[in-house]
Design a protein around this motif. Structure first.
Motif, PDB file in Angstrom:
ATOM      1  N   UNK A   4       0.820  -1.215   0.000  1.00 51.30           N
ATOM      2  CA  UNK A   4       0.000   0.000   0.000  1.00 51.30           C
ATOM      3  C   UNK A   4       0.860   1.275   0.000  1.00 51.30           C
ATOM      4  N   UNK A   5       1.990   1.252   0.667  1.00 52.49           N
ATOM      5  CA  UNK A   5       2.861   2.429   0.717  1.00 52.49           C
ATOM      6  C   UNK A   5       3.398   2.755  -0.676  1.00 52.49           C
ATOM      7  N   UNK A  18       6.447  10.305  -1.749  1.00 57.12           N
ATOM      8  CA  UNK A  18       6.601   9.832  -3.128  1.00 57.12           C
ATOM      9  C   UNK A  18       7.770   8.861  -3.278  1.00 57.12           C
ATOM     10  N   UNK A  19       8.673   8.863  -2.334  1.00 56.51           N
ATOM     11  CA  UNK A  19       9.792   7.916  -2.333  1.00 56.51           C
ATOM     12  C   UNK A  19       9.526   6.741  -1.398  1.00 56.51           C
ATOM     13  N   UNK A  20       8.327   6.667  -0.838  1.00 56.73           N
ATOM     14  CA  UNK A  20       7.951   5.620   0.120  1.00 56.73           C
ATOM     15  C   UNK A  20       8.863   5.617   1.344  1.00 56.73           C
ATOM     16  N   UNK A  39       2.319   7.752   6.046  1.00 53.50           N
ATOM     17  CA  UNK A  39       1.427   8.829   6.470  1.00 53.50           C
ATOM     18  C   UNK A  39       0.259   8.313   7.307  1.00 53.50           C
ATOM     19  N   UNK A  40      -0.296   9.203   8.113  1.00 55.57           N
ATOM     20  CA  UNK A  40      -1.522   8.877   8.835  1.00 55.57           C
ATOM     21  C   UNK A  40      -2.692   8.943   7.855  1.00 55.57           C
ATOM     22  N   UNK A  41      -3.815   8.405   8.242  1.00 55.82           N
ATOM     23  CA  UNK A  41      -5.007   8.459   7.393  1.00 55.82           C
ATOM     24  C   UNK A  41      -5.460   9.901   7.201  1.00 55.82           C
ATOM     25  N   UNK A  42      -5.208  10.753   8.172  1.00 59.18           N
ATOM     26  CA  UNK A  42      -5.546  12.176   8.051  1.00 59.18           C
ATOM     27  C   UNK A  42      -4.733  12.827   6.936  1.00 59.18           C
ATOM     28  N   UNK A  43      -3.468  12.493   6.858  1.00 56.11           N
ATOM     29  CA  UNK A  43      -2.615  13.033   5.794  1.00 56.11           C
ATOM     30  C   UNK A  43      -3.072  12.493   4.439  1.00 56.11           C
ATOM     31  N   UNK A  44      -3.378  11.216   4.361  1.00 55.31           N
ATOM     32  CA  UNK A  44      -3.843  10.630   3.096  1.00 55.31           C
ATOM     33  C   UNK A  44      -5.139  11.312   2.653  1.00 55.31           C
ATOM     34  N   UNK A  45      -6.000  11.628   3.590  1.00 52.43           N
ATOM     35  CA  UNK A  45      -7.243  12.329   3.276  1.00 52.43           C
ATOM     36  C   UNK A  45      -6.948  13.725   2.711  1.00 52.43           C
ATOM     37  N   UNK A  46      -5.971  14.434   3.289  1.00 53.73           N
ATOM     38  CA  UNK A  46      -5.596  15.754   2.789  1.00 53.73           C
ATOM     39  C   UNK A  46      -5.018  15.660   1.376  1.00 53.73           C
ATOM     40  N   UNK A  74      -6.726   6.899  -4.508  1.00 54.70           N
ATOM     41  CA  UNK A  74      -5.342   7.206  -4.182  1.00 54.70           C
ATOM     42  C   UNK A  74      -4.590   5.959  -3.704  1.00 54.70           C
ATOM     43  N   UNK A  75      -5.297   5.051  -3.047  1.00 52.45           N
ATOM     44  CA  UNK A  75      -4.642   3.868  -2.483  1.00 52.45           C
ATOM     45  C   UNK A  75      -4.748   2.626  -3.365  1.00 52.45           C
TER      46      UNK A  75
END
Length: 67
Positions: free
Chosen positions: A3-4, A40-42, A46-53, A65-66
């Motif tokens: 996933x990352x 972007x380099x893995x 990130x937290x789910x909050x960051x992924x949401x942003x 996105x995932x």
């Protein structure tokens, strides 16, 4: 692919499709540019909050996105 790495690949692809630099993307997502680079380099998880942003800034769903 884990996933990352999927997140990193999709972030980069979507950002580039919009013609945004990492700095522009970071500004739109309200996240520091070096953090975007790390994602972007893995290099970070990130937290789910960051992924949401990130998804909101790109105008896509979390799933897109995932996926």
């Amino acid at each position: 692919m884990d996933v990352q790495n999927r997140l990193a690949k999709n972030m980069r692809r979507l950002r580039q499709m919009k013609g945004w630099s990492q700095e522009e993307f970071a500004h739109r997502a309200d996240i520091h540019r070096t953090y975007i680079s790390d994602l972007e380099r893995s290099a970070r998880n990130p937290t789910i909050t960051v992924v949401d942003k990130l998804a909101a800034a790109l105008g896509v769903s979390l799933g897109e996105l995932l996926d």
